[in-house]
Scaffold this motif. Sequence first.
Motif, PDB file in Angstrom:
ATOM      1  N   LEU A  42       0.826  -1.206   0.000  1.00  0.00           N
ATOM      2  CA  LEU A  42       0.000   0.000   0.000  1.00  0.00           C
ATOM      3  C   LEU A  42       0.862   1.258   0.000  1.00  0.00           C
ATOM      4  CD1 LEU A  42      -2.825  -0.988   2.524  1.00  0.00           C
ATOM      5  CD2 LEU A  42      -3.069  -0.660   0.062  1.00  0.00           C
ATOM      6  N   ALA A  43       1.879   1.275   0.842  1.00  0.00           N
ATOM      7  CA  ALA A  43       2.760   2.440   0.901  1.00  0.00           C
ATOM      8  C   ALA A  43       3.513   2.633  -0.410  1.00  0.00           C
ATOM      9  CB  ALA A  43       3.750   2.280   2.055  1.00  0.00           C
ATOM     10  N   GLY A 148      -9.994   0.076  14.946  1.00  0.00           N
ATOM     11  CA  GLY A 148      -8.732   0.379  15.608  1.00  0.00           C
ATOM     12  C   GLY A 148      -7.538  -0.193  14.863  1.00  0.00           C
ATOM     13  N   ASN A 149      -7.690  -1.421  14.362  1.00  0.00           N
ATOM     14  CA  ASN A 149      -6.632  -2.028  13.569  1.00  0.00           C
ATOM     15  C   ASN A 149      -6.405  -1.257  12.271  1.00  0.00           C
ATOM     16  OD1 ASN A 149      -4.707  -3.921  12.788  1.00  0.00           O
ATOM     17  ND2 ASN A 149      -6.219  -5.178  11.745  1.00  0.00           N
ATOM     18  N   GLN A 153      -2.929   0.499  11.064  1.00  0.00           N
ATOM     19  CA  GLN A 153      -2.350   0.194   9.757  1.00  0.00           C
ATOM     20  C   GLN A 153      -2.193   1.460   8.920  1.00  0.00           C
ATOM     21  OE1 GLN A 153      -1.263  -2.668   8.464  1.00  0.00           O
ATOM     22  NE2 GLN A 153      -1.807  -4.026  10.138  1.00  0.00           N
ATOM     23  N   SER A 154      -3.151   2.377   9.029  1.00  0.00           N
ATOM     24  CA  SER A 154      -3.064   3.629   8.269  1.00  0.00           C
ATOM     25  C   SER A 154      -1.871   4.464   8.726  1.00  0.00           C
ATOM     26  CB  SER A 154      -4.360   4.427   8.426  1.00  0.00           C
ATOM     27  OG  SER A 154      -5.468   3.693   7.963  1.00  0.00           O
ATOM     28  N   VAL A 155      -1.622   4.500  10.034  1.00  0.00           N
ATOM     29  CA  VAL A 155      -0.466   5.242  10.538  1.00  0.00           C
ATOM     30  C   VAL A 155       0.835   4.632  10.032  1.00  0.00           C
ATOM     31  CG1 VAL A 155       0.788   5.878  12.631  1.00  0.00           C
ATOM     32  CG2 VAL A 155      -1.702   6.052  12.578  1.00  0.00           C
ATOM     33  N   LEU A 159       3.580   6.521   7.517  1.00  0.00           N
ATOM     34  CA  LEU A 159       5.000   6.670   7.824  1.00  0.00           C
ATOM     35  C   LEU A 159       5.863   6.039   6.740  1.00  0.00           C
ATOM     36  CD1 LEU A 159       4.988   5.942  11.673  1.00  0.00           C
ATOM     37  CD2 LEU A 159       5.248   8.157  10.542  1.00  0.00           C
ATOM     38  N   LEU A 160       5.448   4.884   6.234  1.00  0.00           N
ATOM     39  CA  LEU A 160       6.207   4.244   5.164  1.00  0.00           C
ATOM     40  C   LEU A 160       6.220   5.102   3.905  1.00  0.00           C
ATOM     41  CD1 LEU A 160       5.091   0.507   5.549  1.00  0.00           C
ATOM     42  CD2 LEU A 160       7.367   1.435   5.946  1.00  0.00           C
TER      43      LEU A 160
END
Length: 370
Positions: A42-43, A148-149, A153-155, A159-160
């Motif tokens: 995704l990143a 929450g998961n 994962q979005s955070v 960052l990636l």
Amino acid sequence: MLDSNEDGQHGYPLMLTLALAALVIIIAGMKAGSDLIVPLLLALFIAVICTAPVQWLNRLGVSLRFAVCITLLVIGALLSLVGVLVANTFWTFIEALPGIEDRLYEHYLDILASLADMGLAIDPDRLAGLFDMEDDSAWVPMLLGELGNLVMQSVVVALLVVFMLFETLNFRTKVSQALDDPAPSLRRFHEFSLTLKRYLAVKTLISLVTGVLAWLACVLVGVDFPLLWGVLAFALNYIPNIGSALAALPPILLMLVSQDGGLFQAFVLATAYLAINFVLGNLVEPRLMGRALGLSTFVAFLSLVVWGWVFGVVGMLLSVVLTMTLKIALNSHPQTRWIARLLGPGRQTDDAPAVREEREPPLERVDKAE
């Protein structure tokens, strides 16, 4: 003593067996490490899309590092705004969901009763007992846990993306220093990256237009929560063959059971979804991408099954993107180009424009930015 032809004939089954064994090991490894690979994929795709505005700002005279910062700030602000709007709409939908479930259940019982009146061997009371309506709140903790998961994962993905974008600033310099003859590798990577960026940009643009038109159709017809259905249409447009149908199903069902809706309004909404996906998916998208960037219908559906099994829902969303990435990578090398042609829609044409100009910043400009 066997001649060279016999050696080659006996060697082909062994090579094929080894290739299939390696493929099985690779797929098993990806499935086992899906929790790690999915955020990376995704990143990577988001970072590839973000490089286009970075290079556009750089051509306007903005330094590469500052261009990356501006792009990240703009995209972060837009995503935050859309996220807040979607979150508000989603929680409003959750609050209204019990009433929607009751109306759906009433329509379900009416359909069963109508079928029983037509002479079909259906017991409405027995089938209705299969649906336990007493534990409606049992799914709420599970939903909150999944949300929450998703936030975590979005955070991680965000960052990636940040680190990947800054890593691309000196990537070409690293490759040129690591290889004795970097020109062929850089040329193939450049061709691959341009084609991939073009495909992702066009696919994202088509999905965005699909989401906006779906939102507009829901507003005009009068469906509740139009923003939620527009975002759903945007996301599911990445899933081949069945994504559009899945995105259209919830608002059509909601229109059927809505107090202001009915069969005619649901039919109008279904026709609007069908027209949107037919025009964009069959007329606009092939012209923008070209036939050379297409997949056969069987390969697209097979990729949906395979990537969905390996990576779950994210694999289904990225199935065509992952397969197209594999096809573009295979097409960038002469020895594997025949495999890329097998993945295509059949008769290949030159509809897809070739790479004509150097869009990546040359090494001199990268060195100056550093």
